[in-house]
Design a protein around this motif. Structure first.
Motif: not given
Lengths: 509, 509
Positions: B187, B199-206, B218
């Motif tokens: 990741d 980034p604090l957030c990543l998209p839900s499912t890579p 994001v």
């Protein structure tokens, strides 16, 4: 252990040894016999007593009575007019013991100043005492025959108490904590003066007839070969730890009758038999400045430094979090629209950060949040150790915060005999009002600057140093605020400082 | 988080990405989509692969298959006769990679010796790898378009695993832990190479179609002003911590089918983007010797150093102690005849000792007892962090010990770019077999003595140093034992040592 806790509290609570009011608990008979009735100040005590907090000579032993009106340490010897001046947020006059009065023990320097308006009164309190510890008496009430060359013990004591949510806890602690320490040391009077290893066992109840054998005769001959070595130092550390716990329990007990307001950080120094024991619970700080070198003597306990301890407790006891908090930490509050995304987090086991899928529970408020001075436990309190706070609850909730706070200090030991100290070597204690705007190096520079302008034997030099430290953190009124020479804001908090010369008791007075 | 745990385990467990056998758990569909099927060694990987543990090139990805017969790291390139020699307790021949073969990455030196008979085989294992990390792929299975200048990442990896109660856990960990680390770093491939804050957030499912936005787009624009700063370093630390946890979970899952024997300490070094991350769970040790100075890079986790953590857990979860143990510590076992007396004790909050009345519960066996190498948790295990041990129970009892053990390492970071290292600056990793009889200062003296006899560019100097350290701890057979030059007993334990030159990858090879 509860009986020991209750008994000692009962003893300290009662003036002159009378049992405390209220219904008797089942273990009180045993408790009473455990700690025989002795008056709060034993006869033949303080050989060299001087400054004391809030009038300890006639101090009411009941914690709740300390709730009285606003007060400052009695060693400041403030007149009513002086008390008003000390309570003036506009002038913020620095207070020290008068030059004309009796000096503090050990030539200690002290200075304080009230906050710039954040609370009605100065919520810091201070205590400086010489405390005499008599060994336990036998059941008959007569002092036990001391062993050859063995007498009671004296300890020097300094305490800084930084109150929050009211001044009650700090005031109670400044009046009573050293008595709890004395009480804990009573068992150790003979043991600490005997160079042989401490006994593992003592007779059952020190106040019971028939238990008059010297305690150190009980242990050794029942030892196993594989027993752990226990040092004399660690007994003193244990005594201080137990005293903090008992002080906290006393506040818990009394809050049901007479409210003990708020809580307080406690930074305490005990000098005993050549060693300084520096005990810290909260965010005050102690440093030694020795020949220009800085030796940290405490660390701060905050939501940031104790994050993993707090999270572990929340994880193991989720009921303490209610349905409002999560034990996980996120870099900021999670928003509902982020459900299903992956966000950085860390749990009780991690020092690094990793990504996790955001679930419904993660939308709860984090147990620990914020940074630096804004870090909070349960969005409420910025310090994680100290005394009191038994009534503290999360704002607009019934969740108690106390389970996450620890009353236990970290104790560091400094052996005064291991180094030849000069008159400029000092131990500096300060509440966070000092350290929020003063680095250790800046404090050390002030030590050097101020002490070099005074003769080594001038008894006022340590008070002058304490004043300089307080002034340097307070600043001067300018541009609608208190500002430092570099134009940054000075501390708007209560500021209290002890300066303890390391040259030994009275060497320079 | 459980789904993440399961998914990664499922992935690692399966050779070639096939789903693991056994019944499907409810969250497996999500898990599968989270981590798309990639073979254990991705195509286009290791650019500079060399030594590996137990044959990682064709290594079975299933942990349980590592249970096979006795094995040593494949980088030793042992023939059947060599394997027998390495397994000989009488000769205790020191083993190193052959001079003639391919050298270990980074000119690493390695040496090991079997124990003097305490266990049938050498229960230490070792791994030294260069691992390539490809970023996550999109759902279509095609690699995501890398950003400008962004490629996969390489890390160098060293691991020492000191097994106990069987060699299975150490062997499994030496084969698989670096793969878990690689998985966790996937990741982060782009994030770590982007100088802007993570980034604090990543998209839900890579792996999901539609989530092909670069992850670092994001976070920032949904930030609150008060968000906490997260460093790149702390992401690597978090990845290593998560990998240890996943490795341990994998061992837990597999034990029901194929037994993973025992447990192991794990000391691991990851070199990534200029920094050494030293992760330790157990009682192995890492030190840097730099220009003669010693820099500790780990600390040991034992019943003594973790006493308060263990006692706190026993206090908060008394059911873990059964009716057999007490969370309190006493200097020795309490005897029934001492009931009612007062004995020294300390609890989870204390570092000092105090006296308490002995009650019936205090006669139970202490959770933590003994000193030094004899200290034990529940009278059973002398180390409190590591991997495995899921089946470990108190002797003649059904109480599990695993709840008291932590699989989390402490990770220290050393920035190689902050100092100009010379060829004699090294990072030394050793299992406790080395450190039980070798002080840090003695190890540093050996570093100086051995390296000064070799040319700075002699590639065999670090192997010679590792051998000298192992020999110095083993001693020579004399007076019916293995003895050091000072006639003290040498280490009878398995001894394994890595010596990593700090001059950079391949600088001196």
């Amino acid at each position: 252990m509860l009986s020991r806790v209750r008994s000692a509290v009962a003893h300290l609570v009662s003036s002159g040894g009378a049992p405390p009011p209220g219904p008797k608990s089942p273990d009180q008979p045993e408790a009473t016999s455990l700690l025989p009735a002795v008056p709060p100040e034993a006869p033949g005590s303080p050989p060299a007593k001087a400054g004391s907090a809030s009038g300890s000579a006639a101090a009411p032993a009941k914690a709740a009575e300390a709730r009285a009106s606003f007060s400052r340490p009695t060693f400041l010897q403030l007149s009513p007019a002086g008390l008003r001046r000390a309570d003036d947020h506009a002038g913020r006059a620095v207070q020290s013991p008068p030059d004309t009065g009796r000096r503090l023990p050990w030539s200690t320097g002290y200075a304080e100043v009230i906050n710039a308006g954040k609370s009605r009164h100065n919520e810091d309190q201070a205590c400086c005492e010489v405390v005499y510890v008599e060994g336990r008496r036998s059941g008959s009430g007569a002092p036990r025959e001391p062993g050859p060359g063995q007498q009671g013990l004296c300890f020097y004591y300094w305490g800084l108490f930084d109150g929050h949510a009211g001044g009650g806890a700090a005031e109670v602690a400044s009046r009573l904590l050293h008595r709890h320490i004395r009480e804990q040391l009573k068992d150790l009077v003979e043991i600490l003066q005997d160079p042989s290893p401490p006994p593992l066992c003592l007779p059952s109840t020190p106040g019971t007839p028939g238990s008059s054998d010297p305690p150190h005769l009980v242990g050794p001959h029942s030892c196993w070969p594989s027993q752990k070595e226990v040092t004399h130092d660690s007994l003193v550390v244990g005594a201080i730890e137990s005293a903090f716990q008992l002080m906290d329990e006393q506040m818990a007990q009394e809050r049901h009758g007479h409210q003990v307001e708020g809580g307080c950080c406690a930074l305490v120094v005990v000098y005993l038999l050549g060693k300084m024991y520096v005990a810290n619970a909260g965010d005050s700080r102690a440093i030694i400045v020795r020949n220009g070198e800085i030796i940290p003597m405490s660390r701060e306990f905050t939501p940031e430094t104790e994050r993993q301890r707090l999270q572990l407790l929340g994880f193991l006891k989720p009921e303490l979090l209610g349905s409002e908090f999560t034990h996980l930490e996120f870099p900021r509050r999670v928003q509902p629209k982020e459900l299903g995304q992956r966000m950085l987090y860390r749990d009780q086991n991690m020092t690094g950060w990793a990504y996790k899928h955001i679930e419904l529970e993660d939308l709860r408020f984090p147990l620990v949040c914020g940074e630096g001075k804004k870090a909070r436990v349960m969005a409420t309190i910025g310090v994680t150790r100290g005394l009191g706070d038994h009534n503290l609850r999360v704002c607009s909730s019934s969740l108690p915060i106390k389970p996450f706070l620890s009353c236990f200090p970290e104790v560091r030991v400094y052996d005064l005999t291991q180094y030849e100290h000069c008159p400029d070597d000092v131990l500096v204690l300060g509440t966070d009002g000092l350290w929020d705007v003063t680095s250790d190096a800046e404090a050390a520079a002030t030590v050097d600057r101020v002490l070099s302008t005074y003769e080594p034997n001038d008894p006022s030099r340590y008070t002058a140093l304490a004043q300089a430290l307080v002034l340097g953190a307070r600043g001067t009124p300018r541009d609608r605020g208190w500002r430092l020479p570099n134009n940054k804001l000075g501390s708007g908090d209560d500021i209290s400082v002890f300066v303890i010369p390391l040259g030994g008791p009275g060497s320079y007075s």
